[in-house]
Scaffold this active site. Sequence first.
Site, PDB file in Angstrom:
ATOM      1  N   ASP A   1       0.831  -1.209   0.000  1.00 47.27           N
ATOM      2  CA  ASP A   1       0.000   0.000   0.000  1.00 47.27           C
ATOM      3  C   ASP A   1       0.866   1.261   0.000  1.00 47.27           C
ATOM      4  OD1 ASP A   1      -2.316   1.432   0.022  1.00 47.27           O
ATOM      5  OD2 ASP A   1      -2.787   1.091   2.128  1.00 47.27           O
TER       6      ASP A   1
ATOM      7  N   ASN B   1     -10.648  -2.870  -6.400  1.00 51.28           N
ATOM      8  CA  ASN B   1      -9.833  -1.908  -7.157  1.00 51.28           C
ATOM      9  C   ASN B   1     -10.428  -1.527  -8.520  1.00 51.28           C
ATOM     10  OD1 ASN B   1      -6.622  -3.149  -5.939  1.00 51.28           O
ATOM     11  ND2 ASN B   1      -7.834  -1.421  -5.237  1.00 51.28           N
TER      12      ASN B   1
HETATM   13  C1  FPP Z   1      -1.864   0.081  -3.523  1.00 47.57           C
HETATM   14  O1  FPP Z   1      -1.383   1.413  -3.480  1.00 47.57           O
HETATM   15  C2  FPP Z   1      -1.276  -0.637  -4.657  1.00 47.57           C
HETATM   16  C3  FPP Z   1      -1.969  -1.224  -5.686  1.00 47.57           C
HETATM   17  C4  FPP Z   1      -3.429  -1.218  -5.771  1.00 47.57           C
HETATM   18  C5  FPP Z   1      -1.258  -1.878  -6.809  1.00 47.57           C
HETATM   19  C6  FPP Z   1      -0.075  -2.692  -6.403  1.00 47.57           C
HETATM   20  C7  FPP Z   1       0.617  -3.182  -7.617  1.00 47.57           C
HETATM   21  C8  FPP Z   1       1.954  -3.228  -7.788  1.00 47.57           C
HETATM   22  C9  FPP Z   1       2.939  -2.822  -6.784  1.00 47.57           C
HETATM   23  C10 FPP Z   1       2.475  -3.780  -9.083  1.00 47.57           C
HETATM   24  C11 FPP Z   1       2.629  -5.272  -8.955  1.00 47.57           C
HETATM   25  C12 FPP Z   1       3.015  -5.859 -10.246  1.00 47.57           C
HETATM   26  C13 FPP Z   1       2.927  -7.175 -10.555  1.00 47.57           C
HETATM   27  C14 FPP Z   1       3.277  -7.647 -11.905  1.00 47.57           C
HETATM   28  C15 FPP Z   1       2.466  -8.179  -9.578  1.00 47.57           C
HETATM   29  P1  FPP Z   1      -2.445   2.603  -3.639  1.00 47.57           P
HETATM   30  O2  FPP Z   1      -2.571   2.901  -5.081  1.00 47.57           O
HETATM   31  O3  FPP Z   1      -3.717   2.231  -2.969  1.00 47.57           O
HETATM   32  O4  FPP Z   1      -1.707   3.747  -2.888  1.00 47.57           O
HETATM   33  P2  FPP Z   1      -2.418   4.923  -2.053  1.00 47.57           P
HETATM   34  O5  FPP Z   1      -3.166   4.259  -0.929  1.00 47.57           O
HETATM   35  O6  FPP Z   1      -1.252   5.735  -1.567  1.00 47.57           O
HETATM   36  O7  FPP Z   1      -3.300   5.667  -2.999  1.00 47.57           O
END
Ligand code: FPP
Length: 268
Positions: free
Chosen positions: A36, A84
């Site tokens: 996260d 998501n």
């Molecule tokens: C949460 O941060 C993250 C995600 C929803 C996506 C996670 C994906 C990756 C790290 C890429 C993985 C790649 C592969 C190929 C497995 P957020 O967007 O909710 O962050 P925020 O809470 O700060 O807005």
Amino acid sequence: MTEASSLTSDKKYIASSFPKELDPLRLPKHIAVIMDGNGRWAKRKGLPRAMGHTAGVDALKKTLRLCSDWGVSALTVYAFSTENWSRPGEEVSFLMTLFKRVLKRELESLKLQKVRISFLGDLEKLPKELQALISEATDLTSKNEGIHFNVCTNYGGRRELVKAAQKLAIRSSKGELDPALINENVFAAELSTANVVDPDLLIRTSGERRISNFLLWQLAYAEIYITETLWPDFDENSLLCALVDFQSRSRRFGGLNQISTDHSSKRF
Ligand code: FPP
């Protein structure tokens, strides 16, 4: 290593040395991670959210390599939840493209590292091209004996439990399964993690204190470690801190006696 680079270079792969702060006999067997804070990381740097996800891939590659080098048997990450999809279409589409790009680019490297990759979740709802890459990566690494890397994609814990209940109900209604014989083992065998040891450590980055519909059944006895570090900044030292903290915990599984962390295997 930058996101644009690849692990497939012809340099000899050198395992990261095992940290002296850790007891190799009391490592978690299975680490689950809620990655996260990608969006906040990008915002703090004045970058588009997408750049946070791209940087998150780097953190994931490093974490996978370290877990593998240090002897953790399984790593499960929450890449995309059933919730998501409600993000702006542009971000969802960026993430799908990112998954495809990373899978294509890293497949050779995963094979070289002997990683066995699996995907958990409702995969049939993902773009067809991504489904094909997932199938290819799963097949080509299925015999690998290194770390088991589970990527939860379009995954929701409640949905997984409902599906398991449906499968059992169908078997019972066909007379194949006596409902009285449904126990924890029988139930767990219907989950997408049927052959995976339960996580003994859950790491969540960015300071949020929620499970967010992740591995609801499997995390029943996991130790939870929350760090303020945003996922793209999660590095070797962050992982080490999580593991040192894990090794300081007294695990009792509801009983009175401390159970050493090396007894954290699946208990059914
Ligand atoms: C949460 O941060 C993250 C995600 C929803 C996506 C996670 C994906 C990756 C790290 C890429 C993985 C790649 C592969 C190929 C497995 P957020 O967007 O909710 O962050 P925020 O809470 O700060 O807005």
